[in-house]
Design a protein around this motif. Structure first.
Motif, PDB file in Angstrom:
ATOM      1  N   LYS A 143       0.843  -1.202   0.000  1.00  0.00           N
ATOM      2  CA  LYS A 143       0.000   0.000   0.000  1.00  0.00           C
ATOM      3  C   LYS A 143       0.871   1.242   0.000  1.00  0.00           C
ATOM      4  CE  LYS A 143      -3.794  -1.887   2.706  1.00  0.00           C
ATOM      5  NZ  LYS A 143      -4.332  -1.852   4.079  1.00  0.00           N
ATOM      6  N   MET A 144       0.325   2.300  -0.532  1.00  0.00           N
ATOM      7  CA  MET A 144       1.072   3.563  -0.506  1.00  0.00           C
ATOM      8  C   MET A 144       0.957   4.173   0.885  1.00  0.00           C
ATOM      9  SD  MET A 144      -0.382   5.272  -3.948  1.00  0.00           S
ATOM     10  CE  MET A 144       1.043   6.196  -4.475  1.00  0.00           C
ATOM     11  N   SER A 145       1.992   4.874   1.299  1.00  0.00           N
ATOM     12  CA  SER A 145       1.834   5.616   2.548  1.00  0.00           C
ATOM     13  C   SER A 145       0.999   6.857   2.216  1.00  0.00           C
ATOM     14  CB  SER A 145       3.193   5.985   3.140  1.00  0.00           C
ATOM     15  OG  SER A 145       3.777   7.017   2.395  1.00  0.00           O
ATOM     16  N   LYS A 146       0.493   7.510   3.260  1.00  0.00           N
ATOM     17  CA  LYS A 146      -0.428   8.631   2.995  1.00  0.00           C
ATOM     18  C   LYS A 146       0.233   9.742   2.199  1.00  0.00           C
ATOM     19  CE  LYS A 146      -3.471   7.551   6.759  1.00  0.00           C
ATOM     20  NZ  LYS A 146      -3.695   7.634   8.200  1.00  0.00           N
ATOM     21  N   VAL A 147       1.503  10.008   2.529  1.00  0.00           N
ATOM     22  CA  VAL A 147       2.163  11.102   1.795  1.00  0.00           C
ATOM     23  C   VAL A 147       2.417  10.684   0.346  1.00  0.00           C
ATOM     24  CG1 VAL A 147       4.507  10.515   2.611  1.00  0.00           C
ATOM     25  CG2 VAL A 147       4.018  12.813   1.821  1.00  0.00           C
ATOM     26  N   GLN A 148       2.675   9.412   0.141  1.00  0.00           N
ATOM     27  CA  GLN A 148       2.876   8.938  -1.239  1.00  0.00           C
ATOM     28  C   GLN A 148       1.576   9.057  -2.020  1.00  0.00           C
ATOM     29  OE1 GLN A 148       4.335   5.008  -0.278  1.00  0.00           O
ATOM     30  NE2 GLN A 148       6.321   5.803   0.384  1.00  0.00           N
ATOM     31  N   GLU A 149       0.482   8.664  -1.386  1.00  0.00           N
ATOM     32  CA  GLU A 149      -0.823   8.730  -2.053  1.00  0.00           C
ATOM     33  C   GLU A 149      -1.188  10.178  -2.400  1.00  0.00           C
ATOM     34  OE1 GLU A 149      -4.332   8.732   0.252  1.00  0.00           O
ATOM     35  OE2 GLU A 149      -5.328   7.227  -0.967  1.00  0.00           O
ATOM     36  N   THR A 169       7.547   8.122   7.387  1.00  0.00           N
ATOM     37  CA  THR A 169       6.293   7.759   6.724  1.00  0.00           C
ATOM     38  C   THR A 169       6.462   7.638   5.203  1.00  0.00           C
ATOM     39  OG1 THR A 169       5.609  10.078   6.662  1.00  0.00           O
ATOM     40  CG2 THR A 169       4.822   8.779   8.529  1.00  0.00           C
ATOM     41  N   GLY A 170       7.686   7.465   4.760  1.00  0.00           N
ATOM     42  CA  GLY A 170       7.913   7.124   3.346  1.00  0.00           C
ATOM     43  C   GLY A 170       8.040   8.301   2.390  1.00  0.00           C
ATOM     44  N   LYS A 171       8.632   9.400   2.859  1.00  0.00           N
ATOM     45  CA  LYS A 171       8.772  10.562   1.966  1.00  0.00           C
ATOM     46  C   LYS A 171       9.767  10.280   0.829  1.00  0.00           C
ATOM     47  CE  LYS A 171       9.424  13.504   5.478  1.00  0.00           C
ATOM     48  NZ  LYS A 171       8.973  12.683   6.631  1.00  0.00           N
ATOM     49  N   THR A 215      20.135   4.226  -1.956  1.00  0.00           N
ATOM     50  CA  THR A 215      19.761   2.815  -1.772  1.00  0.00           C
ATOM     51  C   THR A 215      18.300   2.606  -2.144  1.00  0.00           C
ATOM     52  OG1 THR A 215      21.324   2.758   0.046  1.00  0.00           O
ATOM     53  CG2 THR A 215      19.759   0.938  -0.059  1.00  0.00           C
ATOM     54  N   GLU A 216      17.450   3.535  -1.706  1.00  0.00           N
ATOM     55  CA  GLU A 216      16.005   3.434  -2.025  1.00  0.00           C
ATOM     56  C   GLU A 216      15.814   3.564  -3.536  1.00  0.00           C
ATOM     57  OE1 GLU A 216      13.023   2.190  -0.605  1.00  0.00           O
ATOM     58  OE2 GLU A 216      13.170   3.646   1.032  1.00  0.00           O
ATOM     59  N   ALA A 217      16.565   4.481  -4.163  1.00  0.00           N
ATOM     60  CA  ALA A 217      16.431   4.673  -5.613  1.00  0.00           C
ATOM     61  C   ALA A 217      16.828   3.386  -6.330  1.00  0.00           C
ATOM     62  CB  ALA A 217      17.320   5.828  -6.069  1.00  0.00           C
ATOM     63  N   ASP A 283      15.331  17.376  -0.236  1.00  0.00           N
ATOM     64  CA  ASP A 283      14.897  16.507   0.855  1.00  0.00           C
ATOM     65  C   ASP A 283      15.303  17.206   2.147  1.00  0.00           C
ATOM     66  OD1 ASP A 283      13.956  14.349   2.221  1.00  0.00           O
ATOM     67  OD2 ASP A 283      15.667  13.053   1.817  1.00  0.00           O
ATOM     68  N   GLU A 284      14.421  17.177   3.157  1.00  0.00           N
ATOM     69  CA  GLU A 284      14.637  17.968   4.380  1.00  0.00           C
ATOM     70  C   GLU A 284      14.762  19.437   3.981  1.00  0.00           C
ATOM     71  OE1 GLU A 284      14.293  16.412   7.106  1.00  0.00           O
ATOM     72  OE2 GLU A 284      14.581  14.368   6.406  1.00  0.00           O
ATOM     73  N   ALA A 285      13.755  19.887   3.259  1.00  0.00           N
ATOM     74  CA  ALA A 285      13.798  21.217   2.652  1.00  0.00           C
ATOM     75  C   ALA A 285      14.096  22.334   3.654  1.00  0.00           C
ATOM     76  CB  ALA A 285      12.462  21.481   1.989  1.00  0.00           C
ATOM     77  N   ARG A 441      18.445  13.732  10.866  1.00  0.00           N
ATOM     78  CA  ARG A 441      17.379  13.840   9.868  1.00  0.00           C
ATOM     79  C   ARG A 441      17.390  12.679   8.895  1.00  0.00           C
ATOM     80  NH1 ARG A 441      15.022  19.027   8.413  1.00  0.00           N
ATOM     81  NH2 ARG A 441      15.287  20.401  10.195  1.00  0.00           N
ATOM     82  N   GLY A 442      16.215  12.174   8.676  1.00  0.00           N
ATOM     83  CA  GLY A 442      16.000  11.267   7.559  1.00  0.00           C
ATOM     84  C   GLY A 442      16.572   9.874   7.685  1.00  0.00           C
ATOM     85  N   VAL A 443      17.577   9.678   8.532  1.00  0.00           N
ATOM     86  CA  VAL A 443      18.231   8.373   8.534  1.00  0.00           C
ATOM     87  C   VAL A 443      17.245   7.321   9.044  1.00  0.00           C
ATOM     88  CG1 VAL A 443      20.282   7.107   9.180  1.00  0.00           C
ATOM     89  CG2 VAL A 443      20.381   9.569   9.005  1.00  0.00           C
TER      90      VAL A 443
HETATM   91  N1  LIG Z   1       4.555   2.240   0.970  1.00  0.00           N
HETATM   92  C1  LIG Z   1       5.393   1.736   1.850  1.00  0.00           C
HETATM   93  N2  LIG Z   1       5.093   0.597   2.525  1.00  0.00           N
HETATM   94  C2  LIG Z   1       5.958   0.098   3.451  1.00  0.00           C
HETATM   95  N3  LIG Z   1       7.152   0.638   3.765  1.00  0.00           N
HETATM   96  C3  LIG Z   1       7.490   1.774   3.131  1.00  0.00           C
HETATM   97  C4  LIG Z   1       6.656   2.375   2.134  1.00  0.00           C
HETATM   98  N4  LIG Z   1       7.269   3.493   1.682  1.00  0.00           N
HETATM   99  C5  LIG Z   1       8.442   3.590   2.340  1.00  0.00           C
HETATM  100  N5  LIG Z   1       8.590   2.556   3.201  1.00  0.00           N
HETATM  101  C6  LIG Z   1       9.699   2.329   4.160  1.00  0.00           C
HETATM  102  O1  LIG Z   1       9.427   3.182   5.275  1.00  0.00           O
HETATM  103  C7  LIG Z   1      10.647   3.559   5.917  1.00  0.00           C
HETATM  104  C8  LIG Z   1      10.640   5.058   6.166  1.00  0.00           C
HETATM  105  O2  LIG Z   1      10.712   5.743   4.935  1.00  0.00           O
HETATM  106  P1  LIG Z   1      11.523   7.108   4.771  1.00  0.00           P
HETATM  107  O3  LIG Z   1      12.887   6.959   5.353  1.00  0.00           O
HETATM  108  O4  LIG Z   1      11.404   7.519   3.368  1.00  0.00           O
HETATM  109  O5  LIG Z   1      10.664   8.044   5.722  1.00  0.00           O
HETATM  110  P2  LIG Z   1      10.677   9.627   5.820  1.00  0.00           P
HETATM  111  O6  LIG Z   1       9.263  10.040   5.892  1.00  0.00           O
HETATM  112  O7  LIG Z   1      11.527  10.214   4.754  1.00  0.00           O
HETATM  113  O8  LIG Z   1      11.348   9.845   7.228  1.00  0.00           O
HETATM  114  P3  LIG Z   1      12.211  11.118   7.759  1.00  0.00           P
HETATM  115  O9  LIG Z   1      11.269  12.267   7.948  1.00  0.00           O
HETATM  116  O10 LIG Z   1      12.792  10.662   9.026  1.00  0.00           O
HETATM  117  O11 LIG Z   1      13.209  11.419   6.691  1.00  0.00           O
HETATM  118  C9  LIG Z   1      11.754   3.089   4.995  1.00  0.00           C
HETATM  119  O12 LIG Z   1      12.291   1.916   5.567  1.00  0.00           O
HETATM  120  C10 LIG Z   1      11.070   2.775   3.685  1.00  0.00           C
HETATM  121  O13 LIG Z   1      11.748   1.767   2.988  1.00  0.00           O
END
Ligand SMILES: Nc1ncnc2c1ncn2[C@@H]1O[C@H](COP(=O)(O)OP(=O)(O)OP(=O)(O)O)[C@@H](O)[C@H]1O
Length: 589
Positions: A143-149, A169-171, A215-217, A283-285, A441-443
């Motif tokens: 499923k998409m996370s809310k921010v992705q959706e 939350t998957g930004k 890594t995500e890319a 990222d982390e604007a 941040r972000g890690v």
């Molecule tokens: N749709 C999804 N379903 C499940 N897991 C996901 C999904 N999208 C991303 N993830 C995983 O969720 C985790 C958090 O994602 P990410 O690091 O992008 O969060 P973030 O919102 O950028 O956090 P931060 O604000 O700390 O940077 C990662 O391990 C990522 O692989």
């Protein structure tokens, strides 16, 4: 200190009884679906835009006030539109929870909460390429996370987007996936060519974050054979990065601002490649647009085409950032927030507490907090944040001397060391990472059980980001902020967050002796460096650094906490750089 803060947890919490990990989470009331993670707007606008939205309520209008819309119904993006009334959404949710409860057990309830950052939309319902879908499937995302959706349709429509969503939350996928989709639709002459233009540029404030985004890319690009992502982050030789960008496909470039600027100035042909940028991501604007990075960012933006799409993502978007985002974005950009106005930017499932502890007792209280936490959770994974790199190194040395399993990470360590430690911590349990803000941040370290922050963070946003290393992907976590009595003013910045005071611990006197022994074995130079770094940090800290005479006393307190009889002397030029050379009380050499 009067607790001006909302009482989400008992205020008289003795730290010797810091909450153990709760075994069973409470079932959140089902109507949460109408208040969490949705935009607020007029019903007509919500329907028109097709965005998931909580509609502004009119008096006396209850049931019809919530419209959940999936996708945009836009012919360009091919999203389907699904509209549901609030009553229907709530009913569906309640039914689902009822079924899960009947189905039995804690597991399903836990899963329900852990998935609260996810939307109901599945990736395979979206108009994205088969190659991306396969990569997503392999990564285990359904499923998409809310921010992705919320952001995917807008980005696919070519809009500039400023997005705010809570930590973890998957930004990263939220900006990478649509960027890859845009890339994959570019004329094929752009792809597969090794010295191709750079089409997507992602800027991250730290090397760790840039590596992680890469890594995500790579996960998402697994089946896009001709598209490549490269990283330029410094800490490695410029020539090595130049060779990598030359020898491998590099349509997506992930960079830290300083090193990118270096390439703009010193890498032949690089500026020309940047002319191909179609999408710029900050990222982390807020961090990238703050004063520390502003100049580099402006220089970088000047090297990019004006005709481009710009995406800004962060968990914190302070007002000032909204005001200055015109530096990078078009005027008609969309602001998407999955953090509802009036709600906290932190996660409800992360318990936040603060402790007021005099500097000389902070190491022994830290010892006690860690010992207690480890005894409660054998899978402990703790991050201890310190104010500066050299203070981080000192605290890590002390904890190591006390036989904790500890690793350190900060800017004074080589990049290869940082990468190794970061990987080890990501994969381990039963470990403590002492860190400067390079990990703030972000890690994305999975399953961090506790975040301790010693000393005031640089600002409210930094507190939230550091805390955000725990409680990721809907999991539970704890955060403890340890402040000296003279740092209490910092709590004002957190007054709308659910942070409560824990009753100060009485450190065990035996432990204090042990710490003194460990401190006595630490090289004097490390203490001098920590002292200088500490002074530099607090000299410019709001609410502390203005009164220089007071700073002399506080610095003395800090040096005593390291077991020193008198504060180290500093080089004259260092004192002068800090503007302290004329302040009586500081010694110079
Ligand atoms: N749709 C999804 N379903 C499940 N897991 C996901 C999904 N999208 C991303 N993830 C995983 O969720 C985790 C958090 O994602 P990410 O690091 O992008 O969060 P973030 O919102 O950028 O956090 P931060 O604000 O700390 O940077 C990662 O391990 C990522 O692989």
């Amino acid at each position: 200190m009067s607790a001006v803060l909302p009482k989400a947890f008992p205020s008289s919490l003795n730290c010797s009884h810091l909450p153990a990990k709760s075994k069973k989470k409470k079932l959140v009331a089902s109507p949460q679906v109408s208040t969490k993670g949705e935009l607020v707007m007029d019903e007509r606008d919500a329907l028109k835009s097709g965005r998931s939205a909580k509609v502004k309520r009119k008096r006396g209008d209850k049931d019809s006030s919530f419209v959940k819309t999936i996708g945009y119904g836009d012919e360009n993006t091919g999203f389907r539109v699904k509209k549901e009334s609030k009553a229907a959404v709530v009913e569906k949710k309640e039914k689902k929870i009822d079924e899960e409860v009947l189905d039995g057990g804690e597991e399903t309830v836990l899963q329900e909460e852990e998935e609260s950052y996810l939307s109901d939309t599945r990736f395979d319902e979206c108009p994205i390429s088969a190659s991306s879908l396969k990569g997503i499937k392999d990564a285990g995302y359904v499923k998409m996370s809310k921010v992705q959706e919320a952001t995917l349709p807008l980005i696919l429509q070519g809009k500039d987007v400023l997005a705010k969503a809570k930590t973890g939350t998957g930004k990263t996928v939220a900006f990478l996936l649509p960027a890859i989709e845009v890339l994959s639709k570019l004329p094929s002459s752009n792809l597969g060519n090794k010295v191709s233009p750079i089409n997507v540029l992602v800027l991250c404030p730290t090397r760790e974050l840039a590596n992680q985004a890469a890594t995500e890319a790579k996960k998402l690009l697994k089946y896009h054979r001709s598209v490549g992502a490269q990283v330029v982050i410094g800490g490695t030789r410029l020539t090595q990065e130049q060779r990598n960008m030359q020898a491998n496909p590099c349509q997506i470039l992930i960079a830290t601002p300083g090193r990118l600027k270096d390439h703009i100035e010193n890498t032949a042909g690089f500026q020309a490649r940047l002319k191909g940028v179609k999408i710029l991501v900050l990222d982390e604007a807020d961090r990238l647009l703050d004063m520390g990075f502003r100049r580099d960012i402006e220089r970088i933006i000047a090297a990019l085409p004006k005709e481009r799409q710009t995406l800004l993502f962060s968990a914190t978007v302070p007002k000032e950032v909204r005001q200055i985002c015109h530096v990078a974005m078009r005027k008609d950009h969309e602001f998407v927030s999955t953090v509802e106005e009036g709600t906290e930017e932190t996660h409800a499932q992360v318990r936040q507490m603060y402790l007021i502890v005099p500097v000389e007792k902070q190491l022994s209280v830290l010892h006690q907090l860690l010992t207690k936490h480890i005894s409660q959770d054998s899978d402990y994974k703790v991050i201890v944040f310190c104010t500066t790199a050299m203070v981080t190194a000192l605290v890590a040395e002390v904890l190591g001397g006390l036989k904790f399993k500890v690793r350190e990470i900060h800017s004074r360590k080589s990049q290869s060391y940082r990468t190794r430690v970061s990987q080890e911590f990501r994969q381990s349990k039963g470990i403590i990472l002492v860190s400067s803000d390079v990990s703030a941040r972000g890690v994305d370290y999975p399953d961090v059980t506790l975040v301790i922050q010693i000393g005031m963070p640089s600002d409210r946003a930094q507190y939230i980001h550091r805390l955000g290393r725990t409680g990721r992907k809907g999991k539970e976590g704890q955060g403890i902020l340890m402040l000296a009595p003279w740092e209490i003013c910092f709590l004002d910045a957190l007054k709308d967050l659910p942070i409560t005071e824990a009753t100060p611990c009485q450190p065990d006197p035996g432990c204090q002796d042990k710490i003194l022994k460990v401190l006595a074995r630490i090289d004097m130079r490390n203490k001098e460096r920590a002292y200088q770094a500490w002074l530099g940090y607090y000299n410019s800290a709001k609410g502390v650094g203005q009164d220089k005479l007071r700073l002399v006393d506080l610095a003395r307190e800090f040096s005593e906490s390291m077991g020193l009889r008198e504060p180290p002397a500093l080089q004259r030029k260092v004192l002068s750089k800090m503007g302290l050379s004329k302040v009586p009380g500081f010694r110079s050499i």
